[in-house]
Design a protein around this motif. Structure first.
Motif, short mmCIF file in Angstrom:
data_model
loop_
_atom_site.label_atom_id
_atom_site.label_comp_id
_atom_site.label_asym_id
_atom_site.label_seq_id
_atom_site.Cartn_x
_atom_site.Cartn_y
_atom_site.Cartn_z
N ALA A 101 26.46 24.75 0.74
CA ALA A 101 25.67 25.90 1.21
C ALA A 101 24.42 25.43 1.95
O ALA A 101 23.99 26.04 2.94
CB ALA A 101 25.29 26.79 0.03
N ASP A 167 22.32 32.74 0.81
CA ASP A 167 23.53 32.19 0.20
C ASP A 167 23.26 30.87 -0.49
O ASP A 167 23.80 30.59 -1.57
CB ASP A 167 24.61 31.99 1.28
CG ASP A 167 25.38 33.27 1.58
OD1 ASP A 167 25.51 34.11 0.66
OD2 ASP A 167 25.83 33.44 2.72
N PHE A 168 22.43 30.04 0.12
CA PHE A 168 22.06 28.76 -0.49
C PHE A 168 21.31 28.99 -1.80
O PHE A 168 21.58 28.35 -2.82
CB PHE A 168 21.21 27.95 0.48
CG PHE A 168 20.59 26.72 -0.12
CD1 PHE A 168 21.38 25.75 -0.72
CD2 PHE A 168 19.22 26.56 -0.12
CE1 PHE A 168 20.81 24.62 -1.29
CE2 PHE A 168 18.64 25.44 -0.68
CZ PHE A 168 19.44 24.46 -1.27
N SER A 171 23.70 30.00 -4.41
CA SER A 171 24.48 28.86 -4.93
C SER A 171 23.66 28.04 -5.91
O SER A 171 24.19 27.51 -6.89
CB SER A 171 24.97 27.99 -3.78
OG SER A 171 23.89 27.33 -3.14
#
Length: 508
Positions: A101, A167-168, A171
């Motif tokens: 990610a 999104d990172f 994660s």
């Protein structure tokens, strides 16, 4: 595609005059950002816990990130947790997903900048022959490159960066959630191992008592005081109790195998790590649980759900941007040098253009995509609110299970002491001939059951305490601030470096 050439085939020295146009285009490229801008949705969080007035809980202090150390003060457990963090394969996989990610985020950031689409070059040396007469040699050198820069007029590229960043972060929250779960699983499995070892010890203690009962029954039978029935009943009880030990030993080995998976090692490697006494870990008299509002920042699954929601929110703006024209600027710079022959000399050229494309005839596809992204966002809103609600229920369930299991342990402890005393009294009275052996059998059966239930209750108290901290989301803070690469063991990084040297820049 509609393409318009603004300038074409000018001498190379005039390229500097286009810098002003390029700077203006960059300014235009940082135009408006089509919304909506993401705002975290409201969630319902209770002000208090149901059992917060219990003398066994403290709501004023936040959860200790190293809760297993303060709760059990067990060096063996501390070592097991440390090894699980270092070697657990699921945790390693989650760190690698976070690393992926992170690279997707870097790609999204790079897409905002000019892209060299093509570099062409040629080196050629020729010799011309005409009517049998050898001509001169001719050398030709050619080089050009094509550069394109997509202008972010509507904020599409910036929205994609924001979405990739969320999104990172999601994660990383996923990694934190798995870390909390792995720590809790290690603690609960360790508690189960010690509980089963204590149950085996209790069974062996009752085997000793029942063996003595069998001996007394046989002595009285040989003395003619009782029939053989007493000895047969005593043997039946003893054999049944002995049969319980292999089943417990099988369960013990299965828990050890489970722990080996959590630690990322073969089962036989645990023998030296688990030379612990057969006692159930004690729990502190007061535990710290904090307030319900702390869950929003403590529970990794809540943070993950919120970050996934934020990532999806940015995609609505990306979908809206597709309804408008897309602009780009680009150019080509080249040079040709020819020596020998009729064409002799150097020629430089450049080409600067602005282009745009607009999907006009899309038959409602783009508008439908906006609706799709918005409906997905609304679904994730419900998912996020459900996660917050479920988190509060998890904590309430864990707290009530912990407190009530302590009450249960209290009564089992009284019952176990009474059953032990009943065995001693019945054995004495049987020797004196005051009671029948059936009464002795009843007290022995009850004693084994009560002693075993007490150990199970003690293990349940310790395991429920772990469940409390798991539901509160404590423990991930010990790795907070580390990058995905820093979460990986050295041997994994070395494997990656052997395959490709492109990790060098990140590791510097």
């Amino acid at each position: 595609m509609i393409r318009r050439k603004i300038l074409s085939l000018f001498r190379f020295e005039y390229l500097r005059k286009s810098l002003a146009l390029g700077a203006f285009s960059v300014f235009v490229g940082n135009g408006c950002m089509l919304g909506p801008d993401y705002v975290p949705p409201p969630v319902t969080v209770e002000d208090t816990w149901i059992y917060q007035n219990s003398k066994r809980v403290d709501i004023l202090e936040t959860v200790n990130p190293y809760w297993w150390q303060s709760a059990f003060a067990d060096p063996v457990l501390d070592d097991l947790v440390e090894q699980a963090i270092e070697n657990n394969l699921e945790l390693r996989s989650a760190a690698l997903r976070a690393l992926q990610a992170q690279q997707l985020l870097a790609i999204a950031i790079g897409n905002q900048y000019p892209q060299i689409q093509q570099i062409e070059g040629l080196v050629d040396r020729s010799k011309y022959v005409r009517s049998g007469i050898t001509g001169n040699y001719q050398s030709e050198y050619y080089l050009n490159f094509n550069l394109t820069w997509e202008l972010d007029m509507w904020g599409q590229l910036r929205r994609l960066v924001n979405s990739a960043a969320a999104d990172f972060e999601a994660s990383m929250a996923e990694y934190d959630g798995l870390l909390v779960s792995i720590i809790a699983q290690v603690a609960q499995t360790y508690i189960n191992i010690r509980t089963v070892k204590r149950r085996i010890q209790v069974a062996q203690e009752n085997i000793r008592i029942q063996t003595e009962g069998l001996r007394i029954a046989e002595v009285k039978f040989h003395a003619g005081e009782v029939s053989a029935l007493d000895a047969e009943q005593a043997q039946t009880l003893l054999s049944n109790t002995q049969a319980a030990v292999p089943a417990l030993e099988a369960t013990l080995q299965q828990f050890k195998n489970t722990l080996s998976i959590l630690l990322g090692m073969p089962p036989h490697s645990l023998n030296d790590l688990l030379s612990v006494p057969p006692t159930v870990p004690h729990v502190p008299s007061i535990i710290t649980i904090g307030m319900p509002q702390d869950l929003l920042r403590q529970r990794p699954d809540i943070r993950q759900a919120e970050r996934l929601l934020a990532a999806q929110g940015e995609l609505i703006g990306v979908a809206r941007a597709e309804l408008y024209p897309n602009f780009a600027i680009g150019g080509l710079i080249g040079a040709i040098d020819i020596r020998g022959g009729q064409l002799n000399g150097r020629s430089d050229a450049w080409d600067l253009f602005v282009e745009f494309d607009w999907n006009v005839f899309n038959y409602g596809r783009l508008r439908n995509n906006v609706r799709l992204q918005d409906a997905t966002f609304q679904q994730l809103v419900s998912d996020y609110q459900q996660v917050v609600l479920q988190a509060q229920v998890d904590v309430e369930n864990a707290i009530v299970a912990y407190l009530k299991s302590q009450e249960q342990q209290y009564f089992y402890n009284i019952a176990a002491m009474a059953s032990e005393e009943a065995v001693n009294l019945s054995m004495t009275q049987y020797v004196d001939g005051a009671i029948q052996f059936n009464t002795v059998i009843t007290t022995m059966v009850s004693n084994f059951t009560q002693q075993d239930l007490l150990v199970i209750a003690q293990g349940a108290v310790a395991a429920n305490l772990v469940q409390v901290y798991l539901s509160l989301g404590g423990g991930w803070q010990i790795q907070d601030g580390l990058t995905p690469l820093e979460l990986l063991p050295e041997e994994t990084i070395e494997d990656m470096l052997r395959r490709t040297h492109y990790w060098d820049k990140i590791l510097e």
